[in-house]
Design a protein around this motif. Sequence first.
Motif, PDB file in Angstrom:
ATOM      1  N   THR A   1       1.653   4.424  -7.739  1.00 64.06           N
ATOM      2  CA  THR A   1       1.893   3.074  -8.259  1.00 64.06           C
ATOM      3  C   THR A   1       2.498   3.130  -9.658  1.00 64.06           C
ATOM      4  O   THR A   1       3.468   2.419  -9.963  1.00 64.06           O
ATOM      5  CB  THR A   1       0.576   2.274  -8.301  1.00 64.06           C
TER       6      THR A   1
ATOM      7  N   ILE B   1      -1.091   3.752   1.221  1.00 65.08           N
ATOM      8  CA  ILE B   1      -1.898   2.556   1.504  1.00 65.08           C
ATOM      9  C   ILE B   1      -2.342   2.553   2.961  1.00 65.08           C
ATOM     10  O   ILE B   1      -3.476   2.182   3.286  1.00 65.08           O
ATOM     11  CB  ILE B   1      -1.092   1.283   1.175  1.00 65.08           C
TER      12      ILE B   1
ATOM     13  N   THR C   1      -8.411  -6.681  -8.719  1.00 66.40           N
ATOM     14  CA  THR C   1      -7.179  -5.958  -8.409  1.00 66.40           C
ATOM     15  C   THR C   1      -6.032  -6.921  -8.159  1.00 66.40           C
ATOM     16  O   THR C   1      -4.907  -6.704  -8.625  1.00 66.40           O
ATOM     17  CB  THR C   1      -7.390  -5.061  -7.181  1.00 66.40           C
TER      18      THR C   1
ATOM     19  N   LEU D   1      -2.286  -7.042   0.009  1.00 67.10           N
ATOM     20  CA  LEU D   1      -0.873  -7.136   0.385  1.00 67.10           C
ATOM     21  C   LEU D   1      -0.672  -7.911   1.680  1.00 67.10           C
ATOM     22  O   LEU D   1       0.448  -8.346   1.971  1.00 67.10           O
ATOM     23  CB  LEU D   1      -0.285  -5.732   0.525  1.00 67.10           C
TER      24      LEU D   1
ATOM     25  N   GLN E   1     -11.924  -8.012  -4.148  1.00 61.68           N
ATOM     26  CA  GLN E   1     -10.554  -7.595  -4.444  1.00 61.68           C
ATOM     27  C   GLN E   1      -9.883  -8.489  -5.489  1.00 61.68           C
ATOM     28  O   GLN E   1      -8.716  -8.289  -5.813  1.00 61.68           O
ATOM     29  CB  GLN E   1      -9.729  -7.625  -3.151  1.00 61.68           C
TER      30      GLN E   1
ATOM     31  N   LEU F   1      -2.429  -7.087 -10.130  1.00 62.01           N
ATOM     32  CA  LEU F   1      -1.124  -6.977  -9.474  1.00 62.01           C
ATOM     33  C   LEU F   1      -0.292  -8.235  -9.695  1.00 62.01           C
ATOM     34  O   LEU F   1       0.932  -8.165  -9.837  1.00 62.01           O
ATOM     35  CB  LEU F   1      -1.313  -6.722  -7.976  1.00 62.01           C
TER      36      LEU F   1
ATOM     37  N   PRO G   1      -2.161  -2.492 -13.908  1.00 69.09           N
ATOM     38  CA  PRO G   1      -2.982  -2.124 -12.751  1.00 69.09           C
ATOM     39  C   PRO G   1      -4.050  -1.091 -13.085  1.00 69.09           C
ATOM     40  O   PRO G   1      -5.126  -1.094 -12.471  1.00 69.09           O
ATOM     41  CB  PRO G   1      -1.962  -1.569 -11.752  1.00 69.09           C
TER      42      PRO G   1
ATOM     43  N   VAL H   1      -4.217   0.279  -4.401  1.00 64.32           N
ATOM     44  CA  VAL H   1      -3.587  -0.983  -3.997  1.00 64.32           C
ATOM     45  C   VAL H   1      -4.166  -1.338  -2.629  1.00 64.32           C
ATOM     46  O   VAL H   1      -3.724  -0.813  -1.607  1.00 64.32           O
ATOM     47  CB  VAL H   1      -2.060  -0.862  -3.925  1.00 64.32           C
TER      48      VAL H   1
END
Length: 435
Positions: free
Chosen positions: A237, A269, A410, A282, A407, A414, A102, A277
């Motif tokens: 993280t 978050i 990222t 998510l 995004q 992840l 990450p 993150v």
Amino acid sequence: MHLSSSQPPSPSPSTASRSPAPHRKRSDGRPRTRLSEEPTRNGSPGFAVSAAALGLLATPTALSTNATTTALPDVAHDVGVSVSTATWLATVFGLAVAVGTPLAAALLRHRGIRAVVLVSAALIVVGTVAVAVSESMPGLLVGRAAQALGGSGLVTTAINLAGTPRRMGVVTAGSGMCGALGPLAGSLLSDHLSWHVPLALSALALLAVPYVVLRAPAHQRDEGARAPFDAVGAALTVALICALVLLARFPVPALICAVVLGLLLAASIRRRPDGFVPAPVLRSPVFLIASGVVCALSMAYFALLYTVPRLLEDDAQWDRVDVGTGSLVVLLIGSTASWFMAAYAHLVRRSTVLAVLLVLGVLAPFTGAVAAAPLLLLAALGVAVFVAASGQATLSVVAGGGVAEQQRTTALGLFTLCYQLGGAFGPAIAAVTLA
């Protein structure tokens, strides 16, 4: 749940008259419900870098990981520690790879491909020099950690530049093959040269660095990287990853730390949804399903990777040469088959690919748990590496396509982390099973 692509970005004036992306059809008239072989939206510049170079950039990390396992007895003897103490070299390497993934994804977003490749190469050089000259555990641990951090950066870069399942298949199948050859390479190099050599194999990735740096697209800072770096989110993280990876060695304290850190990270978050993150990642069911599946497939593979050789030795009374040869053959076959799966997955519906991965992903560990015949055990191991490598190749494109453009980097970082966490949990499951 059906995996579908993320909503497209708002159309620009020049594209406003076109149909929305989810309803566009391929040139042959079929709807885009398959694993596309076209470049991902912001990954197309990466096609300037050949798939072979991406494979060379990423696969030495897998080779270095597994080559160390057979060199550990020689390391322990020369350094003057027990073999169990020497296994910290493998633990630290896996931990640093997980932590570095990450962080490398964040550096990619903020500084671009060339910066990540150069920083990663520098870490590998420093780490390789350290393991080449060190004769003590502290020096070796520092060297292996630096190599792993550098290797994770190169792997993350290769995955971001791949863009399609076919090109990702080169990376994942190559990693599987190098991982299969690692124990044999480590044993031969330790016997005929020195145990320092297997610990330095990650330096082979440096051969691809000049080419990738020259061919990689220039960095264009995206909107998601304009905000200040989320240091708190990054620290939480990294700490959570460490706790998860160390669950196998220190179950109770690591679990307590993981729960506390998970709650703190959730609060972070919520406070900063666009941080280290991103909350939208998510919230993406496509990303979550793809990441969960690849983590489960990875867990099953690494559990069988440790379980099957033990069962062949203890129950089937195979000697180590036979076990090593049998494992090598099925791992090579499974890794090769995974490339064909990745290369031709775009010809079938995405739901079909997912169904194949899930069915075989359940069948492999079930067979490994109940079968007694050696050939069935080896077949289960071969199927496990096939679905794990195939899943990483095909589902990475799904995960990256399930989030907004800014995004994607990222999300891929992840996603890769989930695969690596499966690699950390698998051996722990194997240890409990064999206890």
